[in-house]
Design a protein around this motif. Structure first.
Motif, PDB file in Angstrom:
ATOM      1  N   ASN A  60       4.998  -3.475   8.408  1.00  0.00           N
ATOM      2  CA  ASN A  60       5.419  -2.325   7.552  1.00  0.00           C
ATOM      3  C   ASN A  60       3.956  -1.861   7.065  1.00  0.00           C
ATOM      4  OD1 ASN A  60       7.838  -2.625   8.082  1.00  0.00           O
ATOM      5  ND2 ASN A  60       8.628  -2.327   6.733  1.00  0.00           N
ATOM      6  N   LEU A  61       4.109  -0.905   6.625  1.00  0.00           N
ATOM      7  CA  LEU A  61       2.645  -0.201   5.482  1.00  0.00           C
ATOM      8  C   LEU A  61       3.151  -0.545   4.116  1.00  0.00           C
ATOM      9  CD1 LEU A  61       1.929   3.421   6.931  1.00  0.00           C
ATOM     10  CD2 LEU A  61       0.692   1.378   7.178  1.00  0.00           C
ATOM     11  N   PRO A  62       1.974  -0.569   3.024  1.00  0.00           N
ATOM     12  CA  PRO A  62       2.720  -0.495   1.795  1.00  0.00           C
ATOM     13  C   PRO A  62       3.153   0.275   1.454  1.00  0.00           C
ATOM     14  CG  PRO A  62       0.731  -0.506   1.854  1.00  0.00           C
ATOM     15  CD  PRO A  62       1.140  -0.515   3.057  1.00  0.00           C
ATOM     16  N   LYS A  63       4.290   0.156   0.527  1.00  0.00           N
ATOM     17  CA  LYS A  63       5.206   0.814   0.212  1.00  0.00           C
ATOM     18  C   LYS A  63       4.600   1.285  -1.469  1.00  0.00           C
ATOM     19  CE  LYS A  63       9.106   1.602   2.666  1.00  0.00           C
ATOM     20  NZ  LYS A  63      10.560   0.151   2.848  1.00  0.00           N
ATOM     21  N   PRO A  64       5.198   2.538  -2.194  1.00  0.00           N
ATOM     22  CA  PRO A  64       4.246   3.350  -3.469  1.00  0.00           C
ATOM     23  C   PRO A  64       5.194   2.958  -4.214  1.00  0.00           C
ATOM     24  CG  PRO A  64       5.386   4.912  -1.954  1.00  0.00           C
ATOM     25  CD  PRO A  64       5.812   4.045  -1.341  1.00  0.00           C
ATOM     26  N   VAL A  65       4.220   2.046  -5.079  1.00  0.00           N
ATOM     27  CA  VAL A  65       4.944   1.975  -6.584  1.00  0.00           C
ATOM     28  C   VAL A  65       6.962   1.725  -7.274  1.00  0.00           C
ATOM     29  CG1 VAL A  65       4.674   0.574  -8.973  1.00  0.00           C
ATOM     30  CG2 VAL A  65       2.374   1.856  -7.548  1.00  0.00           C
ATOM     31  N   GLY A  66       7.137   0.723  -7.158  1.00  0.00           N
ATOM     32  CA  GLY A  66       9.008   0.969  -7.544  1.00  0.00           C
ATOM     33  C   GLY A  66       9.113   0.573  -6.901  1.00  0.00           C
ATOM     34  N   GLU A  67       8.985   1.204  -5.229  1.00  0.00           N
ATOM     35  CA  GLU A  67       9.945   0.933  -3.964  1.00  0.00           C
ATOM     36  C   GLU A  67      10.020  -0.304  -3.487  1.00  0.00           C
ATOM     37  OE1 GLU A  67       9.866   3.570  -0.807  1.00  0.00           O
ATOM     38  OE2 GLU A  67       8.977   4.861  -1.952  1.00  0.00           O
ATOM     39  N   LYS A  68      10.565  -1.764  -2.972  1.00  0.00           N
ATOM     40  CA  LYS A  68      10.775  -2.291  -3.037  1.00  0.00           C
ATOM     41  C   LYS A  68      10.524  -2.617  -1.409  1.00  0.00           C
ATOM     42  CE  LYS A  68      13.100  -5.214  -5.508  1.00  0.00           C
ATOM     43  NZ  LYS A  68      12.180  -5.341  -6.806  1.00  0.00           N
ATOM     44  N   GLY A  69       9.671  -3.518  -1.131  1.00  0.00           N
ATOM     45  CA  GLY A  69       9.914  -4.412   0.372  1.00  0.00           C
ATOM     46  C   GLY A  69       8.385  -3.943   0.562  1.00  0.00           C
ATOM     47  N   GLY A  70       8.106  -3.010   1.861  1.00  0.00           N
ATOM     48  CA  GLY A  70       6.862  -2.876   2.407  1.00  0.00           C
ATOM     49  C   GLY A  70       6.102  -4.024   2.297  1.00  0.00           C
ATOM     50  N   GLY A  71       5.014  -3.996   2.782  1.00  0.00           N
ATOM     51  CA  GLY A  71       4.164  -4.887   3.767  1.00  0.00           C
ATOM     52  C   GLY A  71       2.825  -4.804   4.020  1.00  0.00           C
ATOM     53  N   MET A  72       1.694  -5.652   4.528  1.00  0.00           N
ATOM     54  CA  MET A  72       0.270  -5.660   4.500  1.00  0.00           C
ATOM     55  C   MET A  72       0.069  -5.449   6.717  1.00  0.00           C
ATOM     56  SD  MET A  72      -1.230  -7.526   2.184  1.00  0.00           S
ATOM     57  CE  MET A  72      -1.263  -7.265   0.374  1.00  0.00           C
ATOM     58  N   ASP A 254       5.218  -6.362 -11.031  1.00  0.00           N
ATOM     59  CA  ASP A 254       5.775  -7.289 -10.716  1.00  0.00           C
ATOM     60  C   ASP A 254       5.480  -7.596  -9.180  1.00  0.00           C
ATOM     61  OD1 ASP A 254       5.865  -8.973 -12.446  1.00  0.00           O
ATOM     62  OD2 ASP A 254       7.541  -7.860 -13.369  1.00  0.00           O
ATOM     63  N   ASP A 255       6.190  -5.997  -8.385  1.00  0.00           N
ATOM     64  CA  ASP A 255       6.550  -5.904  -7.641  1.00  0.00           C
ATOM     65  C   ASP A 255       4.687  -6.684  -5.905  1.00  0.00           C
ATOM     66  OD1 ASP A 255       9.114  -5.648  -6.046  1.00  0.00           O
ATOM     67  OD2 ASP A 255       8.490  -3.769  -5.128  1.00  0.00           O
ATOM     68  N   TRP A 256       4.136  -5.668  -6.626  1.00  0.00           N
ATOM     69  CA  TRP A 256       2.864  -5.646  -5.902  1.00  0.00           C
ATOM     70  C   TRP A 256       2.382  -7.758  -6.505  1.00  0.00           C
ATOM     71  CZ3 TRP A 256      -0.718  -0.722  -6.453  1.00  0.00           C
ATOM     72  CH2 TRP A 256       0.269   0.143  -5.484  1.00  0.00           C
ATOM     73  N   HIS A 257       2.354  -8.169  -7.242  1.00  0.00           N
ATOM     74  CA  HIS A 257       2.046  -9.505  -7.807  1.00  0.00           C
ATOM     75  C   HIS A 257       2.265 -10.171  -6.370  1.00  0.00           C
ATOM     76  CE1 HIS A 257       1.321  -9.125 -11.990  1.00  0.00           C
ATOM     77  NE2 HIS A 257      -0.161  -7.834 -10.961  1.00  0.00           N
ATOM     78  N   ARG A 258       3.807 -10.647  -5.879  1.00  0.00           N
ATOM     79  CA  ARG A 258       4.409 -10.862  -5.119  1.00  0.00           C
ATOM     80  C   ARG A 258       3.428 -10.180  -3.350  1.00  0.00           C
ATOM     81  NH1 ARG A 258       8.919 -10.866  -8.719  1.00  0.00           N
ATOM     82  NH2 ARG A 258       9.719  -8.390  -7.924  1.00  0.00           N
ATOM     83  N   GLN A 259       3.717  -9.514  -3.601  1.00  0.00           N
ATOM     84  CA  GLN A 259       2.999  -9.216  -2.100  1.00  0.00           C
ATOM     85  C   GLN A 259       1.774  -9.193  -2.611  1.00  0.00           C
ATOM     86  OE1 GLN A 259       3.530  -6.332  -0.565  1.00  0.00           O
ATOM     87  NE2 GLN A 259       5.227  -6.359   0.051  1.00  0.00           N
ATOM     88  N   ALA A 260       1.024  -9.900  -3.322  1.00  0.00           N
ATOM     89  CA  ALA A 260      -0.705 -10.363  -3.267  1.00  0.00           C
ATOM     90  C   ALA A 260      -0.741 -11.763  -2.744  1.00  0.00           C
ATOM     91  CB  ALA A 260      -1.048 -10.146  -5.163  1.00  0.00           C
TER      92      ALA A 260
END
Lengths: 292, 308
Positions: A60-72, A254-260
């Motif tokens: 997946n593509l990155p999701k905007p802030v607030g939406e869960k999920g997404g990828g790199m 926080d969501d982005w931190h987890r993705q990082a």
């Protein structure tokens, strides 16, 4: 008097022995401390990142802030694109220079180039980023995949030069002499005998260099720049895994931190795997060269 | 025969382009950076290096706070990393059983292979909270009378950046000094044993003093890494233009100001001032690296192998 000398000698001896014993512990403690840091980094990486590491992360593509999920997905593809571009620039120049140094160069010139390559290796990667910015981004008037690949490619040149010289030089002189004795011109001997014989080693050098360059972030900050979507041409900004990890890590979400953390796992696995593969190659290559 | 000779010469000439291009590239980077920083070089002159204001809005640029930050963090990092790194290198070269030594060396190489952005990530989420909650309160309580350990405790700042730098350069110090120690001929050590020294005395008085230049080279090489290290430092130094003795204070380094501000530099003078900082980094790292190579080569007798 005699007793006095004896006891002072005894004291010194004991002090020296204690000192000797103590240093063993101090020194091994240093080594253990270093291992502890490595262990600490790796465990945090896996514990924090493993929960966000799912198939979605790779597709997946990155999701905007607030939406869960997404990828790199785009960042992973971007890193491979950038590495591919870098290889196109770094490998021909590095390999050519390495072969020349091993086969033709006189001592002084070889020394100068080797020295310059080692010095180039020590130049901070962000300086290559600035250089690429001034020669690529400014004239093109846009951040682009090309300029990112250019920055990484230049960084690869000195390392590939040194490693390929080393491995081309390791080819036994008998192989060359056998070719020359058949009346083959020297350049054909190099192209058809020496380089193929050194190929395993050369590949190792290229992979070690790739592993080093794959994690570079600083030279991409203002060349590749990053992109939240798929790019459609090499003249556009492009996402890269280390860049994405950086952006997400310094974000307040926080969501982005987890993705990082998840991105960091993928990055580190990539780097370790390329390195491991290179080690495998170098062992096989040296066995093959020594004829076992 | 003649035809073969010409083909050989042509091939050699073509191939010679590549090594020469490396030399040209280094010169080219220098001239390009110097040319692009010309407006700033002309406008500020030497004042660029001792001016303490960095004001992009008023277009007034002085790099001293960044030079200070780079010197401070690199120095503290060396203070932390050199004893540990050399200690571990001695352990690996002289004490550890060969198998253990090999295994640990592989792990150290792994540590060296970790990208700096991952060190930065670990720094933000593991090191900085630890500094804020344990290390800095402790230092402030017991060593707070020193000016280095005063001021508000944010966690991010010079001390955290120095520690992450130390962690990043330790693998380099270990692997280079291990090589230097192994290059010391064992005859010297054996002669020392024959005179009745203990193991540690032989290592400290004989091996280390023989390899002095090379180990110094390893340290200088590590200094070069510390000066140029960008991402990990940028992520945890706190981005604050300041000159202060307090290690707790957020700060800036030459490399991290580039990472932070380069992409948003909107005026020519701003950009050229930042490129001048890049030029300074380039020149400093070249001097440091040349010094390091000479020192290391003086012990290992030549450039050595890149991959073993």
């Amino acid at each position: 008097m005699k007793v006095l000398i004896h006891s002072s000698f005894e004291r010194t001896r004991r002090r020296r022995a204690i000192w000797d014993r103590a240093m063993v512990y101090v020194l091994s403690l240093c080594a253990i401390g270093v291992l502890f840091i490595l262990f600490n980094i790796l465990t945090h990486l896996f514990i924090q990142g493993i929960t966000s590491l799912n198939p979605e992360f790779f597709t997946n593509l990155p999701k905007p802030v607030g939406e869960k999920g997404g990828g790199m997905a785009n960042a992973i593809a971007g890193t491979f694109t950038l590495l591919g571009l870098a290889v196109c620039l770094g490998v021909p120049i590095g390999l050519g220079a390495g072969i020349y140094l091993s086969e033709y160069a006189d001592l002084k010139f070889a020394h100068a180039v080797r020295f310059m390559s080692d010095v180039m290796n020590g130049i901070p990667s962000i300086v290559y980023g600035i250089f690429a910015y001034t020669v690529c981004v400014l004239p093109m008037k846009s951040f682009s995949a090309l300029s990112g690949g250019f920055a990484l490619g230049i960084m690869m040149i000195p390392m590939i030069t040194r490693t390929s010289e080393q491995f081309v030089r390791m080819v036994p002189v008998q192989l060359r002499e056998a070719g020359l004795a058949l009346g083959v011109p020297k350049w054909r001997v190099i192209v058809d005998i020496v380089v193929p014989a050194a190929l395993g080693g050369i590949m190792t050098g290229i992979m070690v260099t790739l592993a080093r360059v794959a994690g570079e972030t600083a030279p991409l900050l203002f060349t590749a720049f990053g992109n939240r979507y798929w790019q459609h041409s090499l003249a556009q900004p492009i996402a890269a895994l280390p860049l994405q990890v950086f952006t997400y890590a310094i974000s307040p979400f926080d969501d982005w931190h987890r993705q990082a953390w998840a991105g960091a796992i993928v990055l580190i696995l990539m780097v370790f795997m390329i390195n491991g593969w290179a080690q495998f190659y170098v062992v096989r290559h040296s066995r093959w060269l020594s004829g076992k | 025969m003649n035809r073969q000779d010409t083909s050989d010469i042509v091939f050699r000439r073509i191939l010679a382009v590549f090594p020469i291009s490396i030399l040209i590239l280094v010169a080219g980077i220098f001239f390009q950076l110097a040319y692009s920083s010309l407006p700033s070089l002309k406008h500020f002159g030497l004042a660029f290096f001792y001016n303490t204001t960095w004001d992009p809005v008023a277009e007034h640029f002085g790099a001293l706070p960044f030079i200070f930050g780079t010197c401070l963090t690199s120095l503290v990092a060396l203070l932390l990393a050199v004893p540990i790194g050399i200690g571990a290198a001695i352990y690996l070269a002289e004490y550890a059983p060969p198998k253990v030594s090999k295994f640990i060396s592989i792990l150290v190489d792994l540590l060296a292979a970790i990208p700096s952005v991952i060190y930065g990530l670990w720094g933000i989420f593991v090191l900085v909270p630890y500094m804020r909650n344990y290390v800095q309160p402790f230092l402030g309580k017991y060593l707070g009378f020193l000016p280095f350990f005063q001021g508000p405790n944010y966690g991010v700042g010079f001390l955290a950046a120095s520690i992450i730098l130390a962690i990043i350069i330790i693998p380099f110090i270990i692997s280079v000094s291990r090589e230097v120690i192994l290059a010391v001929p064992s005859v010297y050590k054996e002669s020392a044993y024959a005179l009745g020294t203990t193991r540690w005395e032989a290592i400290f008085d004989i091996v280390l003093s023989y390899g002095r230049a090379g180990i110094l080279g390893a340290v200088v090489l590590a200094l070069g890494r510390a000066i140029g290290e960008t991402m990990a430092v940028t992520m945890i130094i706190g981005n604050n233009v300041v000159i202060t003795p307090s290690l707790f204070s957020p700060g800036y380094t030459l490399a991290s100001v580039l990472a932070n501000e380069f992409a948003e530099a909107d005026s020519n003078m701003y950009l050229s001032a930042l490129i001048e900082i890049g030029l300074v980094l380039f020149l400093v790292s070249i001097v440091v690296n040349i010094l390091a190579r000479f020192l290391i080569w003086s012990v290992t007798k030549g450039p050595g192998q890149v991959i073993k």
